[in-house]
Design a protein around this motif. Structure first.
Motif, PDB file in Angstrom:
ATOM      1  N   UNK A 259      13.653  39.394 -11.468  1.00  0.00           N
ATOM      2  CA  UNK A 259      13.529  40.798 -11.862  1.00  0.00           C
ATOM      3  C   UNK A 259      12.456  40.971 -12.932  1.00  0.00           C
ATOM      4  N   UNK A 260      12.442  40.065 -13.893  1.00  0.00           N
ATOM      5  CA  UNK A 260      11.447  40.110 -14.960  1.00  0.00           C
ATOM      6  C   UNK A 260      10.044  39.931 -14.388  1.00  0.00           C
TER       7      UNK A 260
ATOM      8  N   UNK B 208      17.191  48.088 -10.236  1.00  0.00           N
ATOM      9  CA  UNK B 208      16.453  49.348 -10.148  1.00  0.00           C
ATOM     10  C   UNK B 208      17.167  50.457 -10.917  1.00  0.00           C
ATOM     11  N   UNK B 209      18.487  50.412 -10.924  1.00  0.00           N
ATOM     12  CA  UNK B 209      19.249  51.437 -11.640  1.00  0.00           C
ATOM     13  C   UNK B 209      19.149  51.266 -13.152  1.00  0.00           C
ATOM     14  N   UNK B 210      19.009  50.018 -13.618  1.00  0.00           N
ATOM     15  CA  UNK B 210      19.029  49.750 -15.059  1.00  0.00           C
ATOM     16  C   UNK B 210      17.648  49.683 -15.692  1.00  0.00           C
ATOM     17  N   UNK B 211      16.608  49.348 -14.897  1.00  0.00           N
ATOM     18  CA  UNK B 211      15.292  49.071 -15.482  1.00  0.00           C
ATOM     19  C   UNK B 211      14.246  49.980 -14.830  1.00  0.00           C
ATOM     20  N   UNK B 212      13.846  51.044 -15.510  1.00  0.00           N
ATOM     21  CA  UNK B 212      12.875  51.989 -14.904  1.00  0.00           C
ATOM     22  C   UNK B 212      11.569  51.337 -14.487  1.00  0.00           C
ATOM     23  N   UNK B 213      11.062  50.380 -15.275  1.00  0.00           N
ATOM     24  CA  UNK B 213       9.780  49.740 -14.932  1.00  0.00           C
ATOM     25  C   UNK B 213       9.882  48.919 -13.662  1.00  0.00           C
ATOM     26  N   UNK B 214      11.063  48.385 -13.362  1.00  0.00           N
ATOM     27  CA  UNK B 214      11.249  47.681 -12.093  1.00  0.00           C
ATOM     28  C   UNK B 214      11.400  48.657 -10.944  1.00  0.00           C
TER      29      UNK B 214
ATOM     30  N   UNK C 205       3.215  39.424 -23.319  1.00  0.00           N
ATOM     31  CA  UNK C 205       3.795  40.762 -23.222  1.00  0.00           C
ATOM     32  C   UNK C 205       5.215  40.686 -22.672  1.00  0.00           C
ATOM     33  N   UNK C 206       5.996  41.712 -22.936  1.00  0.00           N
ATOM     34  CA  UNK C 206       7.358  41.794 -22.393  1.00  0.00           C
ATOM     35  C   UNK C 206       7.549  43.189 -21.825  1.00  0.00           C
ATOM     36  N   UNK C 207       7.319  43.323 -20.534  1.00  0.00           N
ATOM     37  CA  UNK C 207       7.459  44.612 -19.869  1.00  0.00           C
ATOM     38  C   UNK C 207       8.940  44.999 -19.829  1.00  0.00           C
ATOM     39  N   UNK C 208       9.249  46.158 -20.370  1.00  0.00           N
ATOM     40  CA  UNK C 208      10.637  46.587 -20.453  1.00  0.00           C
ATOM     41  C   UNK C 208      11.317  46.216 -21.749  1.00  0.00           C
ATOM     42  N   UNK C 209      10.639  45.427 -22.592  1.00  0.00           N
ATOM     43  CA  UNK C 209      11.189  45.061 -23.885  1.00  0.00           C
ATOM     44  C   UNK C 209      12.458  44.235 -23.757  1.00  0.00           C
ATOM     45  N   UNK C 210      13.113  44.005 -24.897  1.00  0.00           N
ATOM     46  CA  UNK C 210      14.361  43.243 -24.884  1.00  0.00           C
ATOM     47  C   UNK C 210      15.482  44.002 -24.194  1.00  0.00           C
ATOM     48  N   UNK C 211      15.382  45.323 -24.131  1.00  0.00           N
ATOM     49  CA  UNK C 211      16.383  46.083 -23.372  1.00  0.00           C
ATOM     50  C   UNK C 211      16.313  45.699 -21.896  1.00  0.00           C
ATOM     51  N   UNK C 212      15.080  45.496 -21.391  1.00  0.00           N
ATOM     52  CA  UNK C 212      14.933  45.034 -20.019  1.00  0.00           C
ATOM     53  C   UNK C 212      15.502  43.645 -19.836  1.00  0.00           C
ATOM     54  N   UNK C 213      15.285  42.782 -20.828  1.00  0.00           N
ATOM     55  CA  UNK C 213      15.842  41.427 -20.716  1.00  0.00           C
ATOM     56  C   UNK C 213      17.365  41.463 -20.660  1.00  0.00           C
ATOM     57  N   UNK C 214      17.987  42.281 -21.482  1.00  0.00           N
ATOM     58  CA  UNK C 214      19.452  42.332 -21.449  1.00  0.00           C
ATOM     59  C   UNK C 214      19.946  42.793 -20.082  1.00  0.00           C
TER      60      UNK C 214
END
Length: 445
Positions: free
Chosen positions: A114-115, A434-440, A82-91
Motif C-alpha cells: 500500500x505504501x 482506499x477508504x483510509x488513505x486518500x493518496x492511495x 519522502x513519506x507520501x501520506x505521512x505517519x497517518x498513512x503509515x498507521x
C-alpha cells in the motif's frame, strides 16, 4: 557541492546533516536545500540543524523550500526520503492489515505494498523533475519501500538512481563485532531484496568466518538477529537473516506482537509531540530531537524483540549510526573517487541468478568515481531464491498497478504476496486502504 534533501522536514534529516558536518574532505557538500510539503516541519528541523551547526565554522549552509523545482535546480546529489501520506498513512498501512488478521508493517507485506503503490506516482514525478532540472545529479533513494521505489524511478533515471538501507550494514557490523573483527576489513556475502536478504558468508583474510560464528554459542548470543530468530534457526538456515525476515519466518508471532499497537501509531505520537515541543520552544530544538531519537531507537522492533526474548538493543549499536553514513560514503565514493564496497539497491543484470535482469536487488557493489558496479553473487538455494522470486514478482506487479492505476493489478499484487492468505482478503485490503488513505485512493480513481 549542493545536496537537495526531499522530505527535508523529516525527523531523521539531522542525522544526514550531522554526517556532513563531520566530513572535511574536498570536494564536500557546501549547501543543503531542504524540501518538504510542510512549512512547520521544515521550520522545526531548521532549528535543529542550526543548533547542530553552531560549533562549526564551516558548516554547510541550509536553505528550506516548499517548491520542488527550486530544491532540485542545480543539485549535484538528491537524497529522497519522502513519506507520501505521512505517519497517518503509515498507521493505516499497518492497521488495515491487522484488522484483517494479517501482518501490519511499514515495508513488509500488504502495508508495504500500500505504501509503495501510493508513493510510486510521486516518486516518478520527482524523477522527471530531476531529469529536467538536475540532469547530472545522482539520486540516493531512502524512500520506502526502497527497492520498489528505486526500481520504479529507474524507468526515468536509469543508473543515476540507487537505493540505500542501513539494515544490511548493521547486520554485518554486528557479526564482525561478535567475532572480534574490524567491520571495515570483512567482505560480506549478502544477497536479497530490500528488507529481505541473508548474510551467507563473511570473509576475513581469505577465510569465511561466518560458519565459526554460527557454531559459537556465546559469540552468537551477542548478535541481535541471532537472538531475534534463535540460534537453532540461524544454524538451520546456515545464514544470518535480515531482521525483517522475522515477519516471514515468525508471522503468527509478529501479528500477535502488534495487536497492542503498531510502530506507526507509536511514532505518530512521538513525532507529533516533538514538532509541537519545538514550535513552542525552538531554543530547545536539538535537545528535544536527541531525546526523541533515543526513545525512537530504543523502541525499534521492540514488540518482536520482546516476544522472541531477544533483549534490549545494544547501546554500542544504537550509537554506531546507519543510513546517513551510507549516504555520505556513497557521495564520497562517487564525487571524490574514494573506492568502496557497499551494499546497495541496484539493477540486477546477471548478479543474482534466478531473478529478472531489470529487478532491483540488494547486493554488494564496487563504488568509485567511475560509478557503481554490482558484484556477482553465488547461486541461491531454493529455500531463499523461491521467496525472493515470489516477492519480486509481487513488487513488479505493484509497480505496474501504481503506474497504470489498475485496481485489478493491485488486487493481484496483494493476493500473490506470501503473507496474504486469500484472494478475497486481497480485495478487502485494497478496499480498506482506499477508504483510509486518500493518496492511495487517488492512484486508482
Amino acid at each position: 557541492m549542493r545536496l537537495a534533501i526531499l522530505g527535508g522536514g523529516g525527523f531523521r534529516v539531522p542525522l544526514v546533516y550531522g554526517a556532513l558536518l563531520r566530513d572535511t574532505a574536498k570536494p564536500r557538500v557546501e549547501e543543503v536545500v531542504l524540501y518538504d510539503v510542510s512549512p512547520d516541519r521544515l521550520a522545526a528541523i531548521g532549528h535543529v540543524l542550526a543548533q547542530l551547526a553552531a560549533p562549526y565554522e564551516d558548516a554547510p549552509s541550509v536553505r528550506v523550500t516548499t517548491d520542488l523545482d527550486e530544491a532540485l535546480r542545480g543539485a549535484d546529489f538528491v537524497f529522497s526520503a519522502i513519506r507520501v501520506g505521512g505517519l497517518a498513512g503509515r498507521t493505516a498501512d499497518e492497521r488495515v492489515a491487522l484488522d484483517l488478521g494479517l501482518l501490519g508493517q511499514e515495508t513488509t507485506g500488504p502495508g508495504g505494498l500500500a505504501y509503495g503503490m501510493r508513493t510510486i506516482p510521486v516518486a516518478m514525478r520527482v524523477a522527471e523533475r530531476v531529469a529536467a532540472l538536475a540532469p547530472r545529479a545522482r539520486v540516493i533513494n531512502f524512500t520506502n519501500p526502497a527497492g520498489m521505489v528505486t526500481e520504479a524511478m529507474r524507468g526515468v533515471l536509469g543508473d543515476r538512481v540507487v537505493g540505500i538501507c542501513d539494515s544490511p550494514i548493521g547486520l554485518i557490523r554486528r557479526a564482525a563485532t561478535a567475532l572480534g573483527l574490524p567491520a571495515d576489513r570483512v567482505s560480506p556475502d549478502y544477497v536479497g531484496l530490500n528488507h529481505l536478504g541473508w548474510l551467507r558468508g563473511l570473509t576475513y583474510q581469505g577465510e569465511d568466518v561466518l560458519p565459526g560464528l554460527l557454531d559459537a554459542p556465546e559469540a552468537l548470543r551477542t548478535v541481535e538477529e541471532a537472538r531475534l530468530f534463535g540460534a537453532e534457526w540461524v544454524r538451520t538456515l546456515g545464514a544470518l537473516p535480515n531482521e525483517y525476515l522475522y515477519y516471514y519466518y515468525f508471522t503468527r508471532e509478529s501479528v500477535a506482537a502488534m495487536t497492542g499497537g503498531t510502530r506507526g501509531e507509536q511514532l505518530l505520537t512521538q513525532q507529533d509531540r516533538f514538532y509541537a515541543d519545538v514550535a513552542a520552544r525552538p531554543g530547545d530544538a536539538l535537545a528535544e530531537w536527541r531525546r526523541t531519537r533515543r526513545e525512537r531507537d530504543e523502541s525499534y522492533m521492540a514488540d518482536t524483540r520482546e516476544i522472541a526474548d531477544a533483549g534490549e538493543r545494544d547501546a554500542a549499536d544504537l550509537e554506531a549510526g546507519g543510513y546517513e553514513g551510507i549516504a555520505l560514503g556513497l557521495m564520497a565514493a562517487l564525487a571524490r573517487g574514494e573506492p568502496s564496497t557497499m551494499i546497495l539497491n541496484v539493477r540486477n543484470g546477471s548478479a543474482v541468478p534466478g531473478l529478472p535482469a531489470d529487478a532491483v536487488v540488494e547486493i554488494p557493489c564496487a563504488v568509485s568515481g567511475a560509478g557503481i558496479m554490482p558484484l556477482a553473487t553465488r547461486p541461491l538455494p531454493g529455500r531463499f531464491l523461491g521467496l525472493l522470486q515470489q516477492v519480486k514478482a509481487v513488487e513488479q506487479t505493484a509497480i505496474e498497478a501504481a503506474l497504470t492505476g489498475s485496481s485489478r493489478l493491485a488486487v493481484e499484487a496483494f493476493a500473490l504476496h506470501p503473507l496474504v492468505d486469500s484472494v478475497g482478503v486481497a480485495r478487502l485490503l485494497l478496499d480498506g486502504y482506499r477508504a483510509r488513505i486518500p493518496s492511495l485512493d487517488a492512484v486508482f480513481t
